[in-house]
Structures are given as structure tokens and as C-alpha cells.
Design an enzyme around this catalytic site. Sequence first.
Site, PDB file in Angstrom:
ATOM      1  N   ASN A  23       0.807  -1.230   0.000  1.00  0.00           N
ATOM      2  CA  ASN A  23       0.000   0.000   0.000  1.00  0.00           C
ATOM      3  C   ASN A  23       0.837   1.276   0.000  1.00  0.00           C
ATOM      4  O   ASN A  23       0.293   2.376  -0.145  1.00  0.00           O
ATOM      5  CB  ASN A  23      -0.973   0.004   1.187  1.00  0.00           C
ATOM      6  CG  ASN A  23      -2.112  -0.972   0.977  1.00  0.00           C
ATOM      7  OD1 ASN A  23      -2.230  -1.582  -0.082  1.00  0.00           O
ATOM      8  ND2 ASN A  23      -2.948  -1.133   1.990  1.00  0.00           N
ATOM      9  N   ARG A  93      -7.998  -2.627  -7.283  1.00  0.00           N
ATOM     10  CA  ARG A  93      -8.632  -1.343  -7.030  1.00  0.00           C
ATOM     11  C   ARG A  93      -7.624  -0.186  -7.088  1.00  0.00           C
ATOM     12  O   ARG A  93      -7.943   0.925  -7.505  1.00  0.00           O
ATOM     13  CB  ARG A  93      -9.297  -1.408  -5.659  1.00  0.00           C
ATOM     14  CG  ARG A  93     -10.000  -0.149  -5.274  1.00  0.00           C
ATOM     15  CD  ARG A  93     -10.544  -0.246  -3.868  1.00  0.00           C
ATOM     16  NE  ARG A  93     -10.806   1.073  -3.349  1.00  0.00           N
ATOM     17  CZ  ARG A  93     -11.857   1.794  -3.652  1.00  0.00           C
ATOM     18  NH1 ARG A  93     -12.757   1.328  -4.462  1.00  0.00           N
ATOM     19  NH2 ARG A  93     -12.015   3.004  -3.151  1.00  0.00           N
ATOM     20  N   CYS A 117     -10.514  -6.254  -3.612  1.00  0.00           N
ATOM     21  CA  CYS A 117     -11.187  -7.097  -2.624  1.00  0.00           C
ATOM     22  C   CYS A 117     -12.668  -6.742  -2.517  1.00  0.00           C
ATOM     23  O   CYS A 117     -13.043  -5.579  -2.544  1.00  0.00           O
ATOM     24  CB  CYS A 117     -10.554  -6.904  -1.256  1.00  0.00           C
ATOM     25  SG  CYS A 117      -9.002  -7.753  -1.073  1.00  0.00           S
ATOM     26  N   VAL A 328     -14.919   0.745   9.185  1.00  0.00           N
ATOM     27  CA  VAL A 328     -14.381   1.336   7.950  1.00  0.00           C
ATOM     28  C   VAL A 328     -15.100   0.793   6.709  1.00  0.00           C
ATOM     29  O   VAL A 328     -15.510   1.560   5.841  1.00  0.00           O
ATOM     30  CB  VAL A 328     -12.852   1.102   7.846  1.00  0.00           C
ATOM     31  CG1 VAL A 328     -12.301   1.700   6.555  1.00  0.00           C
ATOM     32  CG2 VAL A 328     -12.141   1.695   9.056  1.00  0.00           C
ATOM     33  N   ARG A 398      -1.837 -11.425  -3.431  1.00  0.00           N
ATOM     34  CA  ARG A 398      -1.877  -9.999  -3.744  1.00  0.00           C
ATOM     35  C   ARG A 398      -1.224  -9.180  -2.638  1.00  0.00           C
ATOM     36  O   ARG A 398      -0.849  -8.025  -2.861  1.00  0.00           O
ATOM     37  CB  ARG A 398      -3.328  -9.528  -3.916  1.00  0.00           C
ATOM     38  CG  ARG A 398      -4.023 -10.091  -5.141  1.00  0.00           C
ATOM     39  CD  ARG A 398      -5.404  -9.475  -5.313  1.00  0.00           C
ATOM     40  NE  ARG A 398      -5.344  -8.046  -5.074  1.00  0.00           N
ATOM     41  CZ  ARG A 398      -6.231  -7.362  -4.351  1.00  0.00           C
ATOM     42  NH1 ARG A 398      -7.256  -7.958  -3.815  1.00  0.00           N
ATOM     43  NH2 ARG A 398      -6.084  -6.075  -4.168  1.00  0.00           N
TER      44      ARG A 398
HETATM   45  C1  UD1 Z   1      -6.933   1.660   1.509  1.00  0.00           C
HETATM   46  C2  UD1 Z   1      -6.030   0.440   1.541  1.00  0.00           C
HETATM   47  C3  UD1 Z   1      -6.765  -0.757   2.133  1.00  0.00           C
HETATM   48  C4  UD1 Z   1      -7.342  -0.372   3.507  1.00  0.00           C
HETATM   49  C5  UD1 Z   1      -8.154   0.916   3.429  1.00  0.00           C
HETATM   50  C6  UD1 Z   1      -8.583   1.407   4.809  1.00  0.00           C
HETATM   51  C7  UD1 Z   1      -4.607   0.831  -0.391  1.00  0.00           C
HETATM   52  C8  UD1 Z   1      -4.219   0.433  -1.771  1.00  0.00           C
HETATM   53  N1  UD1 Z   1      -5.626   0.158   0.172  1.00  0.00           N
HETATM   54  O1  UD1 Z   1      -8.040   1.337   0.675  1.00  0.00           O
HETATM   55  O2  UD1 Z   1      -5.846  -1.822   2.281  1.00  0.00           O
HETATM   56  O3  UD1 Z   1      -8.198  -1.423   3.932  1.00  0.00           O
HETATM   57  O4  UD1 Z   1      -7.370   1.964   2.831  1.00  0.00           O
HETATM   58  O5  UD1 Z   1      -7.489   1.575   5.638  1.00  0.00           O
HETATM   59  O6  UD1 Z   1      -3.980   1.683   0.210  1.00  0.00           O
HETATM   60  N2  UD1 Z   1     -15.020   5.833   0.547  1.00  0.00           N
HETATM   61  C9  UD1 Z   1     -16.081   6.467  -0.051  1.00  0.00           C
HETATM   62  N3  UD1 Z   1     -15.835   7.198  -1.190  1.00  0.00           N
HETATM   63  C10 UD1 Z   1     -14.608   7.307  -1.745  1.00  0.00           C
HETATM   64  C11 UD1 Z   1     -13.517   6.651  -1.109  1.00  0.00           C
HETATM   65  C12 UD1 Z   1     -13.754   5.922   0.041  1.00  0.00           C
HETATM   66  O7  UD1 Z   1     -17.215   6.392   0.423  1.00  0.00           O
HETATM   67  O8  UD1 Z   1     -14.447   7.983  -2.775  1.00  0.00           O
HETATM   68  C13 UD1 Z   1     -15.249   5.052   1.789  1.00  0.00           C
HETATM   69  C14 UD1 Z   1     -15.007   3.535   1.584  1.00  0.00           C
HETATM   70  O9  UD1 Z   1     -16.137   2.904   1.046  1.00  0.00           O
HETATM   71  C15 UD1 Z   1     -14.673   3.085   2.978  1.00  0.00           C
HETATM   72  C16 UD1 Z   1     -13.916   4.293   3.540  1.00  0.00           C
HETATM   73  O10 UD1 Z   1     -14.278   5.408   2.742  1.00  0.00           O
HETATM   74  O11 UD1 Z   1     -15.841   2.889   3.723  1.00  0.00           O
HETATM   75  C17 UD1 Z   1     -12.419   4.159   3.582  1.00  0.00           C
HETATM   76  O12 UD1 Z   1     -11.966   3.726   2.310  1.00  0.00           O
HETATM   77  P1  UD1 Z   1     -10.527   4.134   1.740  1.00  0.00           P
HETATM   78  O13 UD1 Z   1      -9.678   4.686   2.823  1.00  0.00           O
HETATM   79  O14 UD1 Z   1     -10.738   4.975   0.534  1.00  0.00           O
HETATM   80  O15 UD1 Z   1      -9.957   2.734   1.310  1.00  0.00           O
HETATM   81  P2  UD1 Z   1      -8.964   2.502   0.115  1.00  0.00           P
HETATM   82  O16 UD1 Z   1      -8.165   3.721  -0.101  1.00  0.00           O
HETATM   83  O17 UD1 Z   1      -9.693   1.912  -1.009  1.00  0.00           O
END
Ligand code: UD1
Length: 421
Positions: A23, A93, A117, A328, A398
Amino acid sequence: MERLIIKGGNHLFGEIDCSGAKNAGLPILASTILLDGSAYIGNLPHLQDITTKLELLNSMGANINFHEDGFIEINSSNITLPEARYELVKTMRASILVMGPLVAKYGKAKISQPGGCDIGTRPIDFHLAGLEQMGAKITSDSKYIYLEAKTLNPIDFNFPKVSVTGTENLMMAATLIDGVTVLRNCAKEPEVVELANYLNSCGAKIEGAGESNISITGVSSLEASRWNVLFDRIEAGTYLVAGAITNGHVKVNKIIPQTIKILTKKLSDMGVGVNVGENYVEVDATSSDIIAQDIYTEPFPGFPTDMQAQFMTLNSIASGTCIIEETVFENRFQHVSQLKKMGADITLDNNKASITGVSNLVGADVSASDLRASASLVLAGLVGKNKTQIDDIYHIDRGYECIEEKLNKLGAEIIREPVVY
Ligand code: UD1
């Protein structure tokens, strides 16, 4: 297709080196799109997602060379096709991380809708809202998102909810925007700080990474630099839990203990002996009775959602009952049904799981549903009586470099075998 077969019951002893963080590596690789010249990135883990990201950069026109010293040279300064193809990124993703850099540097991007995932709906509306506010014109169809912009403007943007890749995407785009961009309610994860530090080493002007508000003063160009990727705090935590759950004694080297303080504190609260050194942590559970502890997942510096499944397995053999609350992601309990197959006593109520420890788990045929869920099943297999068979292990590949090699080095008995239909 491959599966893991684990003979449970061995106590794990010894030490292993932690790998670089997926990450942290993924956003750094995406950020090379912003740079002029060749970046040299070291300590990248050998993982499918990293390979996919390199293939993605290569498919867009970047030159990639593997050096004998382990560094990978990436020159993304002549991208000819700013497109993240569906076939390449449907399983990852983090492909969306090229969106901000492409539109900032090349004025357009065509990005496959994200995969990865299956742990919730995982929208990317914050990424898109920020880029749109910066001036990008955005359209989409069922497979692709299209972005176009002649120039981007600095913005003052408040994330409605903390998002790691959302923060990274907008932070990267802002590095090349004339003026000062302010991002509020940002993710404080160490991987966000790592990306900011890397970009600053290339000449970016990013302040406040690791705090709620990040301010980015745009520069006209960024020079590529040499960088070693941060250790993987989730990998480190998983191996420490492996030591604890097997009543073993395991030392994980090449880490920054301060970064995983919340995990070592939880292990200590659970009755595990924890010894913290300058660049290592060791757990000693040889005479521990593991005590159940509640867990509430939160963005950093809270308890990481990426360690929830592994600590659920540990709690499933602990003394007492605990509650694990996932705040989360809305669908991150897919390991529960598999752990129950192995004898765990878990009751689910929406985003809360109640776990009552049992004296031991029993090996079973289980299936990995996502990356961290598969790690929790490996941990269950290490302690479960008899044999555990884990299918669909492409998820684990992964995110964990040579997982069976590292665990076998500590005394586990895990074999990987092809699945023959
Ligand atoms: C990243 C990590 C993942 C980790 C997650 C939370 C990477 C590549 N992946 O995923 O391993 O589990 O952080 O620590 O770094 N959300 C929205 N809208 C958006 C973006 C996010 O509603 O545009 C929500 C998501 O659905 C979730 C929350 O925000 O409920 C946090 O997600 P996010 O921090 O964005 O996760 P990732 O960046 O995808």
C-alpha cells in the site's frame, strides 16, 4: 489455481524480515507518472498487485528496468496512452491511483472501474469530486471513467470521510497545479506520509501529511529520485499474531515499531509478551494465556481494518468473549463463516461480531474471500487441529510476499499445491 495445505499445531519460533508495503509501493509507482526522468524504487514487495501496476505503467508507455541491486527503474515521463485497461486492472482497485497523476500531467485519463477485494461497495466518489472541483471534465460508462482537463485549478477540499487512496490521488494531482491546494479530513496513514515524503524528495511542496489537513503548493515539474519503500505494517502485524496464536516466539525485523504501536499494545493487552527494539518487535507467547480483547477499527492511528480479520482469529482461541466492531468497510466479515467452519464461536450483528474463545480450532476445507480474510484463515490453520485446506489463495498472493516460505521458516508446515479439476 493453487491452494494451501496447513498442518496445524506447531509453535512458531525464529525471526523474519518484513517486506516493503504494497500500500506504499502502489501509490509511489503511480506517482512516477508525475515525474520527469527515471525513478529508482527499492524494497518493492514481490506481489501480484505490484506486478499488475508495473504492467499497467508499461502498457501506457512507461519504460521499466529491473536492476541487479533490487531497484526497479521506472521512466513514466513519456506516457503515450493514458489509459488503465480493464483487463489489466479489474482485479486491482489501486489502479485508480493513476487517475490523479495522469490528468495532472497529461490532461486526460481513461480508467477502468476499480476491482480488488470484495469488502464493501468501495465507491470512488471523493476522488472524482475532488478532481472535478479541480476542473476535470468527467464522464463514465459501465467499464471506464473518462477524465479531461486543459488545466487544473487549486482547490480547498474536505473529504466527507477519511479515504487513503482518495487522499493520495488528490495529493498527487495537486503537486503539479499552480497555486495552493488544501485537502481537509485527510487520511493520516503512514503510507500517505510515505508518498508525500517521496514526492517531496522529487521536489514537491507538500506540508501536513500525517495530519488532518494537507497543503500542497504546486510546482512546474518534479524530478525523479531514488527511494526505498516503507515496511508493510500489516504483514508485520500478521506475523506477530502468528507467533502469538501458536504460543510461539517470533521476531519481525526491518520495521518501525512506533508505526505498529496500536497492534503491539493490543497484543500486550491480550497477555502476549512484547519486546520492542529499534527496528524490530518480538512476541513471546510461550507461557501466555491469550485473553479476549474488544477491537474497534478506525482510520490511522486507530486499529487498522486490515488487521481486523487476523485479530478475530486470535480472539477465537482466547479466554473470554469480545466484540469486534468494523467501522471502515460495511462487508468485511466474510472470514466469519469460514472461521466458524473451523469451530470458532462467532455471532454477527451487522458490523459487530461477538467472539467467545474456544479451546482450539479444528482444520477444515475453507476458502479465501479477500486478502486479509485469507490471512486470518492461514492463522487459523496454523493453530487448528489436523489439516486445513485453503482455496482461492490468489487473494493472499496480492498482499503477502512468500507467505508459506516465511511461515515455514518459523516452523510451520504449509505446502502450496496446484488445484486439479
Ligand atoms: C486503503 C487500503 C486498504 C485499507 C483501506 C482502509 C490501499 C491500496 N488500500 O483502501 O488496504 O483497507 O485503505 O485503511 O492503500 N469511501 C467512499 N468514497 C470514496 C472513497 C472511500 O465512500 O471515494 C469510503 C469507503 O467505502 C470506505 C472508507 O471510505 O468505507 C475508507 O476507504 P478508503 O480509505 O478509501 O480505502 P482505500 O483507499 O480503497
